[in-house]
Design a protein around this motif. Structure first.
Motif, mmCIF file in Angstrom:
data_model
loop_
_atom_site.group_PDB
_atom_site.id
_atom_site.type_symbol
_atom_site.label_atom_id
_atom_site.label_comp_id
_atom_site.label_asym_id
_atom_site.label_seq_id
_atom_site.Cartn_x
_atom_site.Cartn_y
_atom_site.Cartn_z
ATOM 1 N N ARG A 103 0.834 -1.206 0.000
ATOM 2 C CA ARG A 103 0.000 0.000 0.000
ATOM 3 C C ARG A 103 0.869 1.256 0.000
ATOM 4 O O ARG A 103 0.529 2.261 -0.639
ATOM 5 C CB ARG A 103 -0.915 -0.022 1.219
ATOM 6 N N HIS A 104 1.989 1.183 0.693
ATOM 7 C CA HIS A 104 2.879 2.339 0.773
ATOM 8 C C HIS A 104 3.485 2.666 -0.587
ATOM 9 O O HIS A 104 3.710 3.848 -0.908
ATOM 10 C CB HIS A 104 3.994 2.058 1.781
ATOM 11 N N PRO A 131 -9.877 6.039 -1.361
ATOM 12 C CA PRO A 131 -10.942 6.205 -0.367
ATOM 13 C C PRO A 131 -10.503 5.662 0.985
ATOM 14 O O PRO A 131 -9.689 4.734 1.062
ATOM 15 C CB PRO A 131 -12.102 5.386 -0.947
ATOM 16 N N ILE A 132 -11.025 6.236 2.064
ATOM 17 C CA ILE A 132 -10.640 5.823 3.414
ATOM 18 C C ILE A 132 -11.307 4.492 3.757
ATOM 19 O O ILE A 132 -12.526 4.344 3.646
ATOM 20 C CB ILE A 132 -11.039 6.889 4.442
ATOM 21 N N THR A 133 -10.497 3.518 4.140
ATOM 22 C CA THR A 133 -10.982 2.205 4.553
ATOM 23 C C THR A 133 -10.397 1.874 5.918
ATOM 24 O O THR A 133 -9.572 2.614 6.456
ATOM 25 C CB THR A 133 -10.570 1.123 3.530
ATOM 26 N N ASP A 134 -10.826 0.726 6.467
ATOM 27 C CA ASP A 134 -10.263 0.307 7.755
ATOM 28 C C ASP A 134 -8.767 0.049 7.652
ATOM 29 O O ASP A 134 -8.030 0.229 8.626
ATOM 30 C CB ASP A 134 -10.973 -0.959 8.245
ATOM 31 N N GLU A 135 -8.309 -0.389 6.479
ATOM 32 C CA GLU A 135 -6.901 -0.721 6.308
ATOM 33 C C GLU A 135 -6.012 0.516 6.215
ATOM 34 O O GLU A 135 -4.877 0.515 6.684
ATOM 35 C CB GLU A 135 -6.702 -1.587 5.047
ATOM 36 N N ASN A 136 -6.525 1.588 5.584
ATOM 37 C CA ASN A 136 -5.660 2.754 5.375
ATOM 38 C C ASN A 136 -6.095 3.978 6.177
ATOM 39 O O ASN A 136 -5.625 5.095 5.923
ATOM 40 C CB ASN A 136 -5.595 3.106 3.886
ATOM 41 N N GLN A 141 -4.350 7.802 5.909
ATOM 42 C CA GLN A 141 -5.151 8.768 5.170
ATOM 43 C C GLN A 141 -5.581 9.942 6.060
ATOM 44 O O GLN A 141 -5.494 11.100 5.664
ATOM 45 C CB GLN A 141 -6.387 8.083 4.578
ATOM 46 N N LEU A 142 -6.055 9.643 7.258
ATOM 47 C CA LEU A 142 -6.461 10.703 8.166
ATOM 48 C C LEU A 142 -5.251 11.510 8.644
ATOM 49 O O LEU A 142 -5.362 12.708 8.920
ATOM 50 C CB LEU A 142 -7.211 10.121 9.363
ATOM 51 N N SER A 143 -4.097 10.845 8.718
ATOM 52 C CA SER A 143 -2.872 11.556 9.069
ATOM 53 C C SER A 143 -2.520 12.582 7.993
ATOM 54 O O SER A 143 -2.162 13.733 8.302
ATOM 55 C CB SER A 143 -1.723 10.568 9.249
#
Length: 446
Positions: free
Chosen positions: A266-267, A276-281, A285-287
Motif C-alpha cells: 500500500r505504501h 478512499p478511506i478504509t479500515d486498512e488505510n 489517510q487521516l494523518s
C-alpha cells in the motif's frame, strides 16, 4: 596519592570542585528536554480526545503529567550518579529487559493483535521501550571493554566485542520481531552507528551489516513460509454468503507477515493519498488530511479536527496533530530539537577523553533521536505504516520513563567525564578511577 587528593571524583581539580558540578550541567540537553516537554503537554491533551471521559476530561493529561514528573525525578537522580557506577548497573538492566520481553512472549497482554505488554504492580508496562535502551547501553558496555590496537597501530575493536554486540542485537531483534519491523531496523541502525563511533573498522562493520541483512531476509522468508495463506475456511464462505459479500480469507488474519507485506504494498502505491478511506488505510489517510489541514501555520492549539477520528492520535500519530495544530513550521522545529540533541551528543563525544562516556552519550541520543525520526517518517509517509512513539511527546508511561533514563545517563556522562579542555591531570585521574577493562582513550580522538 597526592594527585587523588587534589582532584574531585569527577576528575576536576579540588579547588574548582564546588563550581564544577554547576558548569558541567549541560544546558543544551536541558534546553532540548524542556522544549519537547512544552510541546508534549500542549499536544498530548489535544490528541487524547478519544480517551477523554465525561466525568474527567483532564484524566489523560494528568496521567501524562504524572509520568513526565516521574521521569523528571529519575533524570535528576541519575544525573547525580557518576557514569562509572552506571557502567556496573548495565548488565543487570540488560538482563532484566530481556527477561521482561520473554515474559511478554510467553504470557503478555495482547495489544492490536500482538503481545506487547505485561502488568506490574497494576501498571501496564511495554518492555520493548526498555529493551531498545538496554541494547544501546549493552553495546556501549561491550565496545568500551573491547578496544584494541592493530599491529599497524590503528584503533579498532576486537572480534569478540563485535560478535557479542551483534549477538545482543540479534537476540533483542528476535524478541521484538513480531511487534514490528521498525523496532528491528531501529536496533540494527543504533548498533551500526555505535560501532562506527566506537572505532570498529569499515571492513568489520561491512561484515556486520551483511550478517544483519542475511539473517533479516531469512527471518522474513521463514515468516512468509510458516504462515502461508491456505485460502478461505468454510466459516469464511458461509459468512460471506450470509452477508452477500465477496469471499475473503481470514485464515491468516493473525499473521504479521501478511500485515507487513500489505502495508508495504500500500505504501508503494502511486497517488495513494487519493484512495478512499478504509479500515486498512484509515491511519495514514487521516494523518495526511490532518497535516494538509495544518499547512504552514496550523489551525491553532485545541482546534484539531482529526484528533477525534485518527486512530492512535495520542501515540503513534501524534506528530500529525502537531502539524495540524501548530503548523509545519513548528513541526520542523520539533524535529530540530531531536536533531540538536543528537548533534550535542556528537559534540560531547568529540570532547570526552575516554571511550565509556562517549558511547553512553551517543547510544542514549541515538535511541531517542532515531526513534523520533522513525515516528516522523512514518507519519509523513516516507516509511510504511508502523507503530513507533514520539519520545516524550506520545502518550505512554514506559516510553517516557525509558527516555528519561536515557537523558539522565547523558547528563551523568556530561557532568562526570573528563574532557580535552580539562588537562592531562584530569585525564590521568579519570583513567585511574575507571574499571581496568574500560580504561582506554576515546577512539574519536585517537
Amino acid at each position: 596519592m597526592e594527585l587523588s587528593s587534589t582532584l574531585s571524583p569527577d576528575g576536576m581539580p579540588a579547588a574548582t570542585a564546588a563550581t564544577a558540578s554547576h558548569s558541567r550541567t549541560d544546558m543544551y540537553i536541558w534546553g532540548s528536554y524542556i522544549a519537547l516537554l512544552i510541546v508534549s503537554v500542549i499536544e498530548l491533551f489535544s490528541a487524547s480526545s478519544q480517551e477523554v471521559q465525561i466525568d474527567n476530561i483532564y484524566g489523560p493529561i494528568l496521567r501524562h503529567g504524572m509520568f513526565l514528573a516521574i521521569g523528571l525525578v529519575m533524570m535528576l537522580l541519575i544525573q547525580r550518579v557518576h557514569f562509572t557506577r552506571i557502567y556496573y548497573a548495565i548488565p543487570f538492566f540488560v538482563f532484566a529487559s530481556l527477561l521482561l520481553m520473554v515474559w511478554v512472549l510467553v504470557g503478555g497482554i495482547n495489544i492490536n493483535g500482538v503481545r506487547r505488554a505485561v502488568r506490574i504492580a497494576g501498571m501496564l508496562v511495554l518492555p520493548a521501550e526498555f529493551l531498545k535502551l538496554s541494547v544501546a547501553l549493552g553495546i556501549a558496555w561491550i565496545l568500551s571493554r573491547s578496544q584494541i590496537k592493530t599491529p599497524e597501530g590503528k584503533h579498532d575493536v576486537s572480534d569478540a566485542g563485535i560478535i557479542a554486540s551483534a549477538v545482543l542485537v540479534l537476540i533483542s531483534s528476535g524478541l521484538l520481531f513480531n511487534q514490528g519491523l521498525t523496532n528491528t531496523l531501529l536496533l540494527m541502525s543504533i548498533s551500526v552507528c555505535m560501532m562506527l563511533v566506537g572505532g570498529v573498522s569499515w571492513r568489520k562493520l561491512g561484515y556486520v551489516m551483511l550478517v544483519y541483512l542475511a539473517i533479516g531476509c531469512g527471518a522474513m522468508l521463514f515468516k512468509a513460509l510458516a504462515h502461508e495463506d491456505k485460502g478461505p475456511t468454510p466459516e469464511d464462505i458461509a459468512l460471506a454468503e450470509i452477508n452477500q459479500e465477496e469471499v475473503k480469507s481470514t485464515a491468516d488474519k493473525d499473521n504479521r507477515f501478511h500485515t507487513w507485506s500489505a502495508r508495504i504494498e500500500r505504501h508503494l502505491r502511486l497517488n495513494k493519498s487519493g484512495d478512499p478511506i478504509t479500515d486498512e488505510n484509515k491511519q495514514e489517510q487521516l494523518s495526511y488530511i490532518a497535516q494538509a489541514r495544518g499547512g504552514l501555520t496550523g489551525v491553532g492549539i485545541g482546534n484539531s479536527r482529526e484528533n477525534s477520528r485518527l486512530p492512535l492520535a495520542f501515540s503513534d500519530y501524534i506528530y500529525a496533530i502537531v502539524v495540524e495544530e501548530l503548523g509545519a513550521v513548528v513541526a520542523i522545529f520539533v524535529l530540530a530539537f531531536y536533531l540538536f540533541l543528537l548533534g550535542r551528543a556528537g559534540r560531547l563525544a568529540m570532547q570526552f577523553k575516554s571511550t565509556l562516556p562517549t558511547l553512553l552519550v551517543i547510544g542514549c541520543a541515538l535511541v531517542i533521536c532515531l526513534q523520533a525520526l522513525f515516528h516522523i517518517c512514518i507519519v509523513v509517509g516516507v516509511f510504511p505504516v508502523s507503530g513507533q512513539p514520539l519520545p516524550l511527546i506520545s502518550k505512554g508511561g514506559t516510553s517516557i520513563i525509558a527516555t528519561s533514563i536515557a537523558l539522565g545517563i547523558m547528563l551523568s556522562a556530561s557532568r562526570g567525564a573528563a574532557r580535552k579542555s580539562d588537562g592531562e591531570e584530569a585525564s590521568l585521574h579519570e583513567l585511574s578511577t575507571l574499571p581496568e577493562a574500560v580504561a582506554n582513550d576515546n577512539p574519536s580522538l585517537v
